[in-house]
Structure formats: structure tokens, C-alpha cells
Design a protein around this motif. Structure first.
Motif, PDB file in Angstrom:
ATOM      1  N   GLY A  94       0.804  -1.236  -0.087  1.00  0.00           N
ATOM      2  CA  GLY A  94       0.079   0.150  -0.218  1.00  0.00           C
ATOM      3  C   GLY A  94       0.749   1.252   0.043  1.00  0.00           C
ATOM      4  N   LEU A  95       1.986   1.280   0.830  1.00  0.00           N
ATOM      5  CA  LEU A  95       2.706   2.423   0.888  1.00  0.00           C
ATOM      6  C   LEU A  95       3.517   2.609  -0.384  1.00  0.00           C
ATOM      7  CD1 LEU A  95       4.115   4.685   2.429  1.00  0.00           C
ATOM      8  CD2 LEU A  95       5.870   2.847   3.208  1.00  0.00           C
ATOM      9  N   ILE A  96       3.866   1.658  -1.005  1.00  0.00           N
ATOM     10  CA  ILE A  96       4.487   1.814  -2.544  1.00  0.00           C
ATOM     11  C   ILE A  96       3.541   2.298  -3.352  1.00  0.00           C
ATOM     12  CG2 ILE A  96       5.288   0.426  -4.621  1.00  0.00           C
ATOM     13  CD1 ILE A  96       6.697  -1.400  -2.190  1.00  0.00           C
ATOM     14  N   LEU A  97       2.261   1.760  -3.463  1.00  0.00           N
ATOM     15  CA  LEU A  97       1.171   2.350  -4.346  1.00  0.00           C
ATOM     16  C   LEU A  97       0.816   3.852  -3.946  1.00  0.00           C
ATOM     17  CD1 LEU A  97      -1.426  -0.577  -4.443  1.00  0.00           C
ATOM     18  CD2 LEU A  97       0.105   0.473  -6.398  1.00  0.00           C
ATOM     19  N   VAL A  98       0.963   4.337  -2.789  1.00  0.00           N
ATOM     20  CA  VAL A  98       0.649   5.584  -2.347  1.00  0.00           C
ATOM     21  C   VAL A  98       1.727   6.427  -2.948  1.00  0.00           C
ATOM     22  CG1 VAL A  98       0.418   7.136  -0.352  1.00  0.00           C
ATOM     23  CG2 VAL A  98      -0.946   5.173  -0.374  1.00  0.00           C
ATOM     24  N   VAL A  99       3.030   6.041  -2.624  1.00  0.00           N
ATOM     25  CA  VAL A  99       4.168   6.885  -3.334  1.00  0.00           C
ATOM     26  C   VAL A  99       4.018   7.022  -4.828  1.00  0.00           C
ATOM     27  CG1 VAL A  99       6.770   6.722  -3.631  1.00  0.00           C
ATOM     28  CG2 VAL A  99       5.596   6.306  -1.517  1.00  0.00           C
ATOM     29  N   LEU A 100       3.732   5.945  -5.473  1.00  0.00           N
ATOM     30  CA  LEU A 100       3.436   6.126  -7.121  1.00  0.00           C
ATOM     31  C   LEU A 100       2.499   7.072  -7.389  1.00  0.00           C
ATOM     32  CD1 LEU A 100       4.180   2.073  -8.127  1.00  0.00           C
ATOM     33  CD2 LEU A 100       5.560   4.254  -8.535  1.00  0.00           C
ATOM     34  N   LEU A 101       1.206   6.832  -6.524  1.00  0.00           N
ATOM     35  CA  LEU A 101       0.234   7.779  -6.802  1.00  0.00           C
ATOM     36  C   LEU A 101       0.460   9.128  -6.700  1.00  0.00           C
ATOM     37  CD1 LEU A 101      -2.701   5.947  -5.018  1.00  0.00           C
ATOM     38  CD2 LEU A 101      -2.589   6.312  -7.371  1.00  0.00           C
ATOM     39  N   VAL A 102       1.080   9.532  -5.703  1.00  0.00           N
ATOM     40  CA  VAL A 102       1.540  10.797  -5.631  1.00  0.00           C
ATOM     41  C   VAL A 102       2.529  11.342  -6.612  1.00  0.00           C
ATOM     42  CG1 VAL A 102       2.990  12.517  -4.076  1.00  0.00           C
ATOM     43  CG2 VAL A 102       1.187  10.944  -2.940  1.00  0.00           C
ATOM     44  N   GLN A 103       3.483  10.627  -6.954  1.00  0.00           N
ATOM     45  CA  GLN A 103       4.458  10.955  -8.068  1.00  0.00           C
ATOM     46  C   GLN A 103       3.713  10.985  -9.437  1.00  0.00           C
ATOM     47  OE1 GLN A 103       7.912  11.583  -7.587  1.00  0.00           O
ATOM     48  NE2 GLN A 103       7.451  11.554  -5.372  1.00  0.00           N
ATOM     49  N   GLY A 104       2.864  10.179  -9.626  1.00  0.00           N
ATOM     50  CA  GLY A 104       2.180  10.074 -10.950  1.00  0.00           C
ATOM     51  C   GLY A 104       0.900  11.093 -11.195  1.00  0.00           C
ATOM     52  N   TRP A 105       0.602  11.513 -10.160  1.00  0.00           N
ATOM     53  CA  TRP A 105      -0.768  12.524 -10.007  1.00  0.00           C
ATOM     54  C   TRP A 105      -0.592  13.476 -11.424  1.00  0.00           C
ATOM     55  CZ3 TRP A 105      -5.257  12.748  -8.308  1.00  0.00           C
ATOM     56  CH2 TRP A 105      -6.075  13.868  -8.315  1.00  0.00           C
TER      57      TRP A 105
END
Length: 130
Positions: free
Chosen positions: A115-126
């Protein structure tokens, strides 16, 4: 053209969704037949977390069905992310919050890391999403 970050985000979202969603079904079938959690090859019971200790296997069964549905909704979020839609980000964030409750309650150790990895990717990919 999709960015590499978006591709990773979609791939990991699908892996998370199908891994937890489909991977939990054997546990559900075992609980349905035996009214207890199944023992893994590693000497512990699958989904033996606070929910099981507080409420028992039948409660884990009901919540497990909800967990599978929540996990499979991540496929929709991945599809929307693949299309470059920001509502895919919003849906995935909501589903990750819901999943976190299950990760804790079922004692699933790798859920929070994923989940943490996905959140980091979501923030970076926004910024890459429409």
C-alpha cells in the motif's frame, strides 16, 4: 503515451488486486467448510489477526468476502489509471484505506508495504494523469 510511472502503478495495482482478491478465496472456501482458519505450510493460520481473535472464523468469513470485493474493485481503479483518469487515483486511495483495515484485521504483513508503495507512486504520478 503512458509514462513508465503510470505503467508501474497500473501493474502493481493489478498485482495487489488480484493477489489479495483471488488469493483470499481459498481461505474463504476453507472457512465455509470447516468454520475455522486453515493452517499454512509455515505453521500459522491464514488471516489470524485481531478480527479472528476478537470475533472468530465466521466473522472473518463475512469480512473476507467484503475484502475480496474491495480488492477486485482495484481492477476498475487500474483501468481508470490506464486511461489516464484522475478518478482512478481517488478510487484507489479510498480502496487502499479500506484495505488497510483488512490488512490489520487479518494480520496480513505485506499489505501495508504494498500500500505504501502504491501511495508513493500515486503521488508521483498525479501530474501525469488528466
Amino acid at each position: 503515451m503512458r509514462s513508465t510511472l503510470t505503467r508501474w502503478l497500473v501493474a502493481l495495482t493489478l498485482l495487489d488486486s488480484l493477489g489479495w482478491g483471488l488469493g483470499f478465496i481459498p481461505n474463504l472456501l476453507y472457512i465455509m467448510r470447516n468454520h475455522e482458519l486453515r493452517m499454512t505450510r509455515f505453521g500459522f493460520r491464514g488471516a489470524e489477526g485481531p478480527f479472528y481473535h476478537a470475533f472468530g472464523a465466521d466473522f472473518v468469513f463475512v469480512l473476507g468476502i467484503i475484502f475480496v470485493v474491495v480488492s477486485l474493485f482495484k481492477v476498475l481503479a487500474a483501468y481508470w489509471l490506464w486511461q489516464g483518469r484522475r478518478d482512478g487515483v481517488v478510487l484507489l486511495m479510498v480502496l487502499l484505506v479500506l484495505s488497510a483495515i483488512f490488512w490489520y484485521g487479518f494480520g496480513l504483513p505485506f499489505g501495508p508495504l504494498f500500500g505504501l508503495i502504491l501511495v508513493v507512486l500515486l503521488v508521483q504520478g498525479w501530474k501525469d494523469l488528466a
